[in-house]
Write a protein that holds these residues in place. Structure first.
Motif, short mmCIF file in Angstrom:
data_model
loop_
_atom_site.label_atom_id
_atom_site.label_comp_id
_atom_site.label_asym_id
_atom_site.label_seq_id
_atom_site.Cartn_x
_atom_site.Cartn_y
_atom_site.Cartn_z
N VAL A 151 32.68 -50.27 19.74
CA VAL A 151 31.73 -49.56 19.39
C VAL A 151 30.56 -49.71 19.94
CG1 VAL A 151 30.25 -49.17 16.97
CG2 VAL A 151 32.66 -49.95 16.76
N GLY A 182 27.83 -47.57 19.44
CA GLY A 182 26.35 -47.29 18.61
C GLY A 182 26.77 -46.46 17.36
N ARG A 183 25.66 -46.21 16.51
CA ARG A 183 25.63 -45.65 15.54
C ARG A 183 25.30 -44.09 15.80
NH1 ARG A 183 21.29 -44.60 11.70
NH2 ARG A 183 22.39 -43.82 9.69
N ARG A 204 33.18 -40.08 10.55
CA ARG A 204 32.96 -41.21 11.55
C ARG A 204 31.61 -41.27 11.99
NH1 ARG A 204 36.75 -43.39 15.73
NH2 ARG A 204 35.67 -43.68 17.47
N ASP A 205 30.70 -42.05 11.82
CA ASP A 205 29.45 -42.10 11.92
C ASP A 205 28.88 -43.02 13.17
OD1 ASP A 205 28.62 -40.21 10.20
OD2 ASP A 205 28.30 -41.50 8.57
N PHE A 206 29.81 -43.21 13.92
CA PHE A 206 29.64 -44.20 15.11
C PHE A 206 30.33 -43.53 16.44
CE2 PHE A 206 33.42 -45.71 12.96
CZ PHE A 206 34.31 -45.78 14.43
N SER A 207 29.87 -44.02 17.45
CA SER A 207 30.67 -43.63 18.65
C SER A 207 31.27 -45.01 19.41
CB SER A 207 29.57 -43.27 19.81
OG SER A 207 28.49 -44.20 20.23
N SER A 208 32.49 -44.55 20.19
CA SER A 208 33.03 -45.84 20.54
C SER A 208 33.90 -45.62 21.86
CB SER A 208 34.19 -46.36 19.66
OG SER A 208 34.97 -45.43 19.13
#
Length: 166
Positions: free
Chosen positions: A63, A65-66, A131-135
């Motif tokens: 992950v 970040g948000r 989906r509220d995050f980047s990865s």
């Protein structure tokens, strides 16, 4: 990772299969296995007979970040600006004598960034609760085996042992 070898094109065209041979050594990290192959290469060992086999593959999602509307807008603007940069370069290539090319180039960048931002924010708004995050996704092996043909096992182990004792 592999490096293409033009002299070895017949071997590359074959159906993928697991390498055959015996295990010289086993490592927990890919960098250590790569270093061992470098040691063998410096000792004039026929490294084209070696394979690095990753075992127990795992999918790892890190992950980064948000996601927020601001971050999504910025990422969309940057990716759109790349498209604008490309279009601006195309315009420059096909009309290099245009006196106002710099203005056209800047306009292409701005329009690309604007559309990228718009599409990024709209896409995020439609998928907001999913989906509220980047990865970043990657495949990682837990163990790396060096495999070589049976006739070269003892020589390879000897070279690696001598290097370890130094």
């Amino acid at each position: 990772m592999s490096t293409p070898n033009p002299g070895n094109s017949r071997r590359q065209m074959q159906t993928p299969e697991l390498p055959k041979g015996e295990i010289i050594s086993t490592y927990d990290r890919y960098e250590d296995a790569k270093h061992a192959v470098d040691v063998l290469a410096r000792a004039s060992f026929p490294v084209q007979q070696i394979s690095i086999l990753g075992n127990d593959l795992r999918s790892v999602e890190r992950v980064t970040g948000r996601l927020t509307y601001g971050r999504v807008a910025l990422m969309g603007a940057l990716s759109g600006a790349y498209l604008g940069l490309f279009l601006g370069l195309l315009l420059f290539i096909f009309q290099p004598d245009n006196a106002a090319i710099m203005g056209v180039f800047i306009a292409a960048l701005a329009i690309g960034a604007g559309f990228g931002m718009l599409f990024g924010v709209l896409s995020y708004a439609m998928n907001r609760n999913r989906r509220d995050f980047s990865s970043v996704m990657q495949m990682v092996a837990t163990r790396y085996d060096l495999i070589v043909t049976p006739d070269l096992v003892f020589e390879a182990r000897r070279i690696l042992t001598e290097h370890a004792q130094k």
